[in-house]
Write a protein that holds these residues in place. Sequence first.
Motif, PDB file in Angstrom:
ATOM      1  N   GLY A  11       5.597   0.222   3.349  1.00 45.79           N
ATOM      2  CA  GLY A  11       6.826   0.195   2.564  1.00 45.79           C
ATOM      3  C   GLY A  11       8.094   0.325   3.377  1.00 45.79           C
ATOM      4  O   GLY A  11       9.204   0.308   2.829  1.00 45.79           O
ATOM      5  N   LYS A  14       8.395  -3.702   7.015  1.00 45.29           N
ATOM      6  CA  LYS A  14       7.887  -4.506   8.142  1.00 45.29           C
ATOM      7  C   LYS A  14       7.762  -5.981   7.739  1.00 45.29           C
ATOM      8  O   LYS A  14       8.215  -6.861   8.458  1.00 45.29           O
ATOM      9  N   GLY A  15       7.127  -6.225   6.605  1.00 49.86           N
ATOM     10  CA  GLY A  15       6.904  -7.612   6.176  1.00 49.86           C
ATOM     11  C   GLY A  15       8.216  -8.319   5.845  1.00 49.86           C
ATOM     12  O   GLY A  15       8.445  -9.457   6.266  1.00 49.86           O
ATOM     13  N   THR A  16       9.080  -7.624   5.108  1.00 49.72           N
ATOM     14  CA  THR A  16      10.383  -8.199   4.732  1.00 49.72           C
ATOM     15  C   THR A  16      11.170  -8.573   5.985  1.00 49.72           C
ATOM     16  O   THR A  16      11.699  -9.677   6.109  1.00 49.72           O
ATOM     17  N   THR A  32      -1.229  -8.869   9.859  1.00 45.79           N
ATOM     18  CA  THR A  32      -2.674  -8.682   9.669  1.00 45.79           C
ATOM     19  C   THR A  32      -2.987  -8.425   8.193  1.00 45.79           C
ATOM     20  O   THR A  32      -4.022  -8.862   7.690  1.00 45.79           O
ATOM     21  N   ARG A  37      -5.490 -10.394   3.329  1.00 48.00           N
ATOM     22  CA  ARG A  37      -5.414 -10.706   1.879  1.00 48.00           C
ATOM     23  C   ARG A  37      -5.834 -12.157   1.609  1.00 48.00           C
ATOM     24  O   ARG A  37      -6.447 -12.450   0.588  1.00 48.00           O
ATOM     25  N   ASP A  58      -7.707   2.526   3.372  1.00 47.27           N
ATOM     26  CA  ASP A  58      -8.186   2.863   4.727  1.00 47.27           C
ATOM     27  C   ASP A  58      -7.957   1.683   5.660  1.00 47.27           C
ATOM     28  O   ASP A  58      -7.863   0.529   5.203  1.00 47.27           O
ATOM     29  N   GLY A  86       2.085  -4.970  11.260  1.00 46.23           N
ATOM     30  CA  GLY A  86       0.869  -4.299  10.783  1.00 46.23           C
ATOM     31  C   GLY A  86      -0.228  -4.214  11.820  1.00 46.23           C
ATOM     32  O   GLY A  86      -1.343  -3.801  11.516  1.00 46.23           O
ATOM     33  N   ARG A 137       7.075  -2.233  -6.210  1.00 41.57           N
ATOM     34  CA  ARG A 137       6.543  -3.550  -5.832  1.00 41.57           C
ATOM     35  C   ARG A 137       5.280  -3.876  -6.637  1.00 41.57           C
ATOM     36  O   ARG A 137       5.148  -4.959  -7.184  1.00 41.57           O
ATOM     37  N   ARG A 139       1.876  -4.155  -5.655  1.00 39.44           N
ATOM     38  CA  ARG A 139       0.767  -4.956  -5.115  1.00 39.44           C
ATOM     39  C   ARG A 139      -0.545  -4.277  -5.504  1.00 39.44           C
ATOM     40  O   ARG A 139      -0.530  -3.121  -5.953  1.00 39.44           O
ATOM     41  N   ARG A 150      -2.644   5.742   1.984  1.00 43.01           N
ATOM     42  CA  ARG A 150      -2.149   4.873   3.071  1.00 43.01           C
ATOM     43  C   ARG A 150      -1.150   5.627   3.943  1.00 43.01           C
ATOM     44  O   ARG A 150      -1.139   5.477   5.164  1.00 43.01           O
ATOM     45  N   LEU A 178      18.283   1.438   5.004  1.00 42.64           N
ATOM     46  CA  LEU A 178      19.594   0.816   4.791  1.00 42.64           C
ATOM     47  C   LEU A 178      19.337  -0.437   3.955  1.00 42.64           C
ATOM     48  O   LEU A 178      18.189  -0.739   3.638  1.00 42.64           O
TER      49      LEU A 178
END
Length: 194
Positions: A11, A14-16, A32, A37, A58, A86, A137, A139, A150, A178
Motif C-alpha cells: 500500500g 510501489k505499483g502506482t 512480481t 496474479r 504470506d 515487489g 482499494r 483487491r 501482509r 504525499l
Amino acid sequence: MVQVIFLGPPGSGKGTQAARVSELFQVPHISTGDILRTHVAQQTDLGQKAKAFMDRGDLVPDGLILDMVLDRLHQPDAQKGWILDGFPRNVAQATFIEQVVLQQKAENASDNANDKSLNTINLEVPDQVLIERLLARGRADDCEQTIRHRLQVYHEQTEPLIQFYRDRNQLSIVNGNLSVDQVTAELKKAIVAA
Ligand code: AP5
C-alpha cells in the motif's frame, strides 16, 4: 542504465509509482505481484502453487519466485534497465538480484562504462495510512486480516532490506505519504541524483 528497486510496505504506492517512473525513464515495470496474479488467473502450475500463499498474505516461496524473475529479466525489453516492484522481499531474494546485476555488469562491462549502480528506493508510509488505502482499494488480498498479516510479513522479512541496502550505499528514502504527483516528483529527483 536505470535499475531501480522499489521497497516499501503493502500500500505504500510501489505499483502506482513504478508504472509512472517506468514511463518517465522508458524501462519496463516488473511487478512480481502482477506476474503472480496473471499466473493465478491463468491457472498455471505456478499460479496454482502460489495462490494459497497470496490469499493468506504470506510470501510465495523463493523456489517458485527466483526462476520467474530471472526469466523476466532475460527478456529483450529488460536489457536496458528496469523498475522492480515487489522484489526483493527478503535477504535471499536481495542476494539473488545482487548477483544477477553483478553478472550483467561483468558481461556488459565495455558497453556500460558510465553505468550507475543499483538504486533502491524505500517508500515510507505509516501503517495506519497503508491499512486505509488498501481497504479502500479492495483487491482480493485486501481484507483487514490479510492486510495486517501482509504488514507483519513485511516488517519481519522485507524491512531488514533497508539496512541491507544502506550498508551497500544503495538506498534512497522517499516520503510516500504525499500526493501521487508529489511522490513521483521526489522519486524522479532520487533516481536522477543516484
Ligand atoms: P504485491 O502485489 O507486491 O503486493 P504488496 O507489496 O502487498 O503491495 P500492494 O500492491 O498492495 O501495494 P503497493 O505498494 O504496490 O501500492 P499501490 O500502488 O498498489 O504482492 C502480493 C502478494 O504476492 C504478496 O503478498 C505475496 O504473496 C506475493 N508476492 C509478490 N512478490 C513476491 C516476492 N518477491 N516474493 C514472494 N512473494 C511475493 O497503492 C495501493 C493503494 O493506494 C491504491 O489504491 C493506490 O491508488 C493508493 N495510493 C497509492 N499512492 C497513493 C498516494 N500517494 N496517496 C493516496 N493513495 C495512494
